[in-house]
Design a protein around this motif. Structure first.
Motif, short mmCIF file in Angstrom:
data_model
loop_
_atom_site.label_atom_id
_atom_site.label_comp_id
_atom_site.label_asym_id
_atom_site.label_seq_id
_atom_site.Cartn_x
_atom_site.Cartn_y
_atom_site.Cartn_z
N LEU A 1 0.83 -1.20 0.00
CA LEU A 1 0.00 0.00 0.00
C LEU A 1 0.86 1.25 0.00
O LEU A 1 1.78 1.39 0.83
N VAL A 2 0.55 2.14 -0.91
CA VAL A 2 1.17 3.46 -0.96
C VAL A 2 0.08 4.49 -0.70
O VAL A 2 -0.93 4.52 -1.39
N THR A 3 0.31 5.31 0.31
CA THR A 3 -0.64 6.37 0.66
C THR A 3 0.07 7.71 0.59
O THR A 3 1.09 7.90 1.25
N VAL A 4 -0.46 8.60 -0.25
CA VAL A 4 0.11 9.93 -0.40
C VAL A 4 -0.87 10.92 0.21
O VAL A 4 -1.95 11.16 -0.33
N SER A 5 -0.48 11.48 1.33
CA SER A 5 -1.39 12.36 2.05
C SER A 5 -0.60 13.26 2.99
O SER A 5 0.45 12.88 3.52
N SER A 6 -1.13 14.45 3.20
CA SER A 6 -0.51 15.36 4.15
C SER A 6 -1.19 15.23 5.52
O SER A 6 -0.79 15.92 6.47
#
Length: 126
Positions: A121-126
């Motif tokens: 899983l790759v999660t791109v979030s601030s």
């Protein structure tokens, strides 16, 4: 008989980078083309990048969304493929799957197997 194991996924901020790895193991003669796919929630699995075997020139291709930001590579000595992902965006959030064609020999017959990893899983979030 042939296993693919991905690693390197995680949480990253927009604009950040991650490097995914996919290691092949098991009883095979060789690994042919290798590919990275991804599947975001509610969406179909899509091809991100692909690389041919070294004997076929190791040529690469990318989805439009990955061009200029992602780089696929492989290390035949380690039976490992990589995906360097830079300038990540929230829309890159997905489970990333490794896919490969493996040549296996059974008795005196060679067979081509398509193998999938379990995903990372790759999660791109601030």
């Amino acid at each position: 008989q042939v296993q693919l194991v991905e690693s390197g996924g995680g949480l990253v901020q927009p604009g950040g980078s991650l490097r995914l790895s996919c290691a092949a193991s098991g009883n095979f003669f060789s690994i042919d083309a290798m590919r990275w796919y991804r599947q975001a929630p509610g969406r179909q699995r899509e091809l991100v990048a692909a690389i041919t075997s070294i004997t076929s020139g190791g040529s690469t291709k990318y989805a439009d969304s990955a061009k200029g930001r992602f780089t696929i590579s492989r290390d035949n000595a380690k039976n490992t493929m990589y995906l360097q992902m830079n300038s990540l965006k929230p829309e890159d959030t997905a489970v990333y799957y490794c896919n490969a064609g493996a040549i296996v020999v059974v008795a005196t017959t060679s067979r081509y197997l398509e193998v999938w990893g379990q995903g990372t899983l790759v999660t791109v979030s601030s």
